[in-house]
Design an enzyme around this catalytic site. Structure first.
Site, PDB file in Angstrom:
ATOM      1  N   ASP A  98     -75.185   8.420  34.001  1.00 33.62           N
ATOM      2  CA  ASP A  98     -76.084   8.764  32.808  1.00 33.62           C
ATOM      3  C   ASP A  98     -75.540  10.099  32.279  1.00 33.62           C
ATOM      4  O   ASP A  98     -74.950  10.899  33.167  1.00 33.62           O
ATOM      5  CB  ASP A  98     -77.454   9.195  33.642  1.00 33.62           C
ATOM      6  CG  ASP A  98     -78.915   8.920  32.573  1.00 33.62           C
ATOM      7  OD1 ASP A  98     -79.594   8.217  32.763  1.00 33.62           O
ATOM      8  OD2 ASP A  98     -78.674   9.754  31.793  1.00 33.62           O
ATOM      9  N   ASN A  99     -75.531  10.247  31.035  1.00 34.94           N
ATOM     10  CA  ASN A  99     -75.140  11.670  30.507  1.00 34.94           C
ATOM     11  C   ASN A  99     -76.342  12.734  30.569  1.00 34.94           C
ATOM     12  O   ASN A  99     -76.070  13.774  29.970  1.00 34.94           O
ATOM     13  CB  ASN A  99     -74.495  11.235  28.904  1.00 34.94           C
ATOM     14  CG  ASN A  99     -75.747  11.056  28.110  1.00 34.94           C
ATOM     15  OD1 ASN A  99     -77.081  10.862  28.463  1.00 34.94           O
ATOM     16  ND2 ASN A  99     -75.496  10.547  26.850  1.00 34.94           N
ATOM     17  N   ALA A 141     -79.590   3.660  26.263  1.00 39.02           N
ATOM     18  CA  ALA A 141     -79.845   3.432  24.713  1.00 39.02           C
ATOM     19  C   ALA A 141     -80.722   4.258  24.300  1.00 39.02           C
ATOM     20  O   ALA A 141     -81.481   5.022  25.186  1.00 39.02           O
ATOM     21  CB  ALA A 141     -80.277   2.078  24.757  1.00 39.02           C
ATOM     22  N   TYR A 190     -83.597   0.297  15.158  1.00 42.82           N
ATOM     23  CA  TYR A 190     -83.578   0.308  16.479  1.00 42.82           C
ATOM     24  C   TYR A 190     -83.518  -1.430  17.123  1.00 42.82           C
ATOM     25  O   TYR A 190     -82.593  -1.814  17.722  1.00 42.82           O
ATOM     26  CB  TYR A 190     -84.863   0.794  17.275  1.00 42.82           C
ATOM     27  CG  TYR A 190     -85.127   0.381  18.502  1.00 42.82           C
ATOM     28  CD1 TYR A 190     -84.447   0.640  19.433  1.00 42.82           C
ATOM     29  CD2 TYR A 190     -86.411  -0.281  18.970  1.00 42.82           C
ATOM     30  CE1 TYR A 190     -84.707   0.401  20.795  1.00 42.82           C
ATOM     31  CE2 TYR A 190     -86.606  -0.611  20.264  1.00 42.82           C
ATOM     32  CZ  TYR A 190     -85.693  -0.463  21.160  1.00 42.82           C
ATOM     33  OH  TYR A 190     -85.974  -0.608  22.344  1.00 42.82           O
ATOM     34  N   LYS A 213     -80.466  -3.327  18.891  1.00 46.17           N
ATOM     35  CA  LYS A 213     -80.390  -4.226  19.959  1.00 46.17           C
ATOM     36  C   LYS A 213     -80.131  -5.571  19.863  1.00 46.17           C
ATOM     37  O   LYS A 213     -79.570  -6.384  20.906  1.00 46.17           O
ATOM     38  CB  LYS A 213     -82.015  -4.194  20.515  1.00 46.17           C
ATOM     39  CG  LYS A 213     -82.315  -2.829  21.000  1.00 46.17           C
ATOM     40  CD  LYS A 213     -81.907  -2.707  22.526  1.00 46.17           C
ATOM     41  CE  LYS A 213     -82.123  -1.213  23.143  1.00 46.17           C
ATOM     42  NZ  LYS A 213     -81.795  -1.339  24.551  1.00 46.17           N
ATOM     43  N   ILE A 216    -103.801   8.023  15.799  1.00 45.12           N
ATOM     44  CA  ILE A 216    -103.497   6.725  15.559  1.00 45.12           C
ATOM     45  C   ILE A 216    -102.947   6.152  14.309  1.00 45.12           C
ATOM     46  O   ILE A 216    -103.367   6.587  13.215  1.00 45.12           O
ATOM     47  CB  ILE A 216    -104.849   5.912  15.807  1.00 45.12           C
ATOM     48  CG1 ILE A 216    -105.591   6.109  17.173  1.00 45.12           C
ATOM     49  CG2 ILE A 216    -104.748   4.336  15.403  1.00 45.12           C
ATOM     50  CD1 ILE A 216    -106.825   5.480  17.396  1.00 45.12           C
TER      51      ILE A 216
HETATM   52  N1  UDP Z   1     -99.026   4.864  18.338  1.00 44.86           N
HETATM   53  C1  UDP Z   1    -100.192   5.499  17.713  1.00 44.86           C
HETATM   54  N2  UDP Z   1    -100.104   6.998  17.986  1.00 44.86           N
HETATM   55  C2  UDP Z   1     -98.973   7.535  18.555  1.00 44.86           C
HETATM   56  C3  UDP Z   1     -98.085   6.673  19.114  1.00 44.86           C
HETATM   57  C4  UDP Z   1     -98.013   5.706  18.836  1.00 44.86           C
HETATM   58  O1  UDP Z   1    -100.921   5.203  17.016  1.00 44.86           O
HETATM   59  O2  UDP Z   1     -99.043   8.965  18.473  1.00 44.86           O
HETATM   60  C5  UDP Z   1     -99.035   3.412  18.186  1.00 44.86           C
HETATM   61  C6  UDP Z   1     -97.996   2.806  17.671  1.00 44.86           C
HETATM   62  O3  UDP Z   1     -97.984   2.699  16.111  1.00 44.86           O
HETATM   63  C7  UDP Z   1     -97.861   1.497  18.295  1.00 44.86           C
HETATM   64  C8  UDP Z   1     -98.399   1.656  19.714  1.00 44.86           C
HETATM   65  O4  UDP Z   1     -99.199   2.941  19.420  1.00 44.86           O
HETATM   66  O5  UDP Z   1     -98.849   0.446  17.556  1.00 44.86           O
HETATM   67  C9  UDP Z   1     -97.139   1.916  20.650  1.00 44.86           C
HETATM   68  O6  UDP Z   1     -96.341   2.674  20.158  1.00 44.86           O
HETATM   69  P1  UDP Z   1     -95.460   3.169  21.129  1.00 44.86           P
HETATM   70  O7  UDP Z   1     -94.605   4.374  20.273  1.00 44.86           O
HETATM   71  O8  UDP Z   1     -95.769   3.729  22.306  1.00 44.86           O
HETATM   72  O9  UDP Z   1     -94.190   1.966  21.501  1.00 44.86           O
HETATM   73  P2  UDP Z   1     -93.368   0.814  20.372  1.00 44.86           P
HETATM   74  O10 UDP Z   1     -94.386   0.291  20.157  1.00 44.86           O
HETATM   75  O11 UDP Z   1     -93.158   1.556  19.325  1.00 44.86           O
HETATM   76  O12 UDP Z   1     -92.580   0.466  21.151  1.00 44.86           O
END
Ligand code: UDP
Length: 340
Positions: free
Chosen positions: A43-44, A85, A151, A155, A217
């Site tokens: 791990d870095n 990653a 992203y 992947k 949200i």
């Molecule tokens: N989300 C949100 N507010 C935040 C962070 C995330 O409403 O501050 C929402 C985001 O839009 C997604 C869900 O929560 O629908 C999960 O986001 P997260 O970043 O945890 O994981 P991801 O789905 O991006 O892998």
């Protein structure tokens, strides 16, 4: 809770775990240690935590080919489980160069060193983000992959590289497409600790802990049952178990695996917050703000293939259990690993 041991994981040498000081990697390493499998973590420490690793540790960046070659020469790993990653959708939109370098080029470095040292088995973290906006929900593992953010695209490049190396060089590969990794193993002193934190569960629980006043949200007008995004949250201990099973399969001669790791149950952000209020006993105020770039409305797994190929079903992934575990770690470690 103990992880059920899949049959016959007894590799003839250590398993190399790039990214083993990160959130998911550290949980996997701890599960391997419980199974008495020798491990070397690489791990870095750009985002990982040295405190989370008890195993043999090499602080090496996958961009440093000479150092990486040295690790293969010293430890002679028989397999690789690759977690290293970059994983933030939003950041990948604004800084794609970082994602192509660290996810694609560094994985190519790793594959080349594996090839040079006759190490043929690799299990790696893929993601539901490789599907993009799903045509059907729950999403089957053979759903078309059309990622909608850098992203997910990096992947998918990783998946394709592995498939091509498999065909041409006889490598055996497992692409495990995670839905939303969550929860932790507080009984092992392991938790989720990112800086800055962007994931919904630690952010929501951070409000309960008093770190911030409310949770934003991202979007209240999605085409879902309450207008907020739907996600499938999967416990990291269950993810770790699936990696052990995938590695066992590869070591047993299976050449290629690609499957979803999720529960099949989707929760909206509002439902998650409501459950977090119940688990913590705190009010957790919310504020609905604009949508976040790169977010699909719904990501829910069809887990049939993982069950069929790996004999895997999630055991600790009820959302209430996930929240309880995450809350337990956060209460014991309010400053994360830095406070240990
Ligand atoms: N989300 C949100 N507010 C935040 C962070 C995330 O409403 O501050 C929402 C985001 O839009 C997604 C869900 O929560 O629908 C999960 O986001 P997260 O970043 O945890 O994981 P991801 O789905 O991006 O892998």
């Amino acid at each position: 809770m103990s992880t059920q041991q899949p049959a016959n994981l007894s590799p003839r040498g250590p398993v190399l775990v790039p990214g083993g000081a990160g959130y998911i990697g550290a949980h996997f390493v701890r599960v391997l240690e419980r199974l008495k499998v020798p491990v070397v973590v690489l791990d870095n420490l750009s985002t990982g935590h040295r405190e989370s690793v008890k195993a043999t540790f090499e602080q090496v960046d996958l961009g440093d080919r000479a150092a990486l070659a040295g690790v293969f020469q010293r430890h002679k790993p028989v397999a690789v489980v690759h977690f290293a990653a970059k994983c933030y959708v939003g950041e990948s939109v604004t800084e794609p160069a970082k994602y192509y370098r660290e996810n694609v080029i560094h994985t190519w470095n790793l594959l080349e060193e594996m090839r040079a040292h006759a190490c043929r088995d690799i299990v790696f973290s893929s993601t539901a983000a490789t599907y993009g906006e799903p045509r059907t929900v729950p999403i089957p593992s053979d759903h078309p992959q059309n990622p909608i953010n850098p992203y997910g695209r990096t992947k998918l490049h990783m998946e394709h590289m592995m498939q091509d190396y498999g065909h041409a060089y006889g490598m055996r590969t497992a692409a495990l497409r995670y839905f939303n990794a969550a929860g932790c193993m507080p009984e092992e002193g392991l938790g989720e600790d990112h800086e800055p934190e962007t994931h919904i569960i630690p952010l929501v629980l951070g409000v309960a802990l008093g770190r911030r006043k409310s949770i934003a949200i991202f979007g209240g007008d999605w085409p879902t049952r309450d207008g907020t995004c739907v996600r499938d949250y999967i416990h990291v201990e269950d993810l770790a178990d699936a990696h052990v099973r995938a590695l066992t399969k590869l070591q047993g001669g299976t050449s290629a695996i690609a499957c979803n790791l999720g529960t099949g149950n989707g929760y909206t952000v509002k439902e998650l917050v409501e459950l977090a209020r119940k688990v913590t006993g705190h009010a957790i105020p919310v504020e609905v703000v604009a949508r976040r770039a790169g977010d699909p409305a719904q990501l829910v797994a069809d887990g049939a293939k993982a069950k069929e190929l790996l004999g895997w079903t999630p055991k600790r992934s009820g959302l209430e259990q996930i929240l309880k575990d995450a809350w337990s770690f956060m209460q014991k470690h309010p400053r994360g690993y830095a406070g240990d």
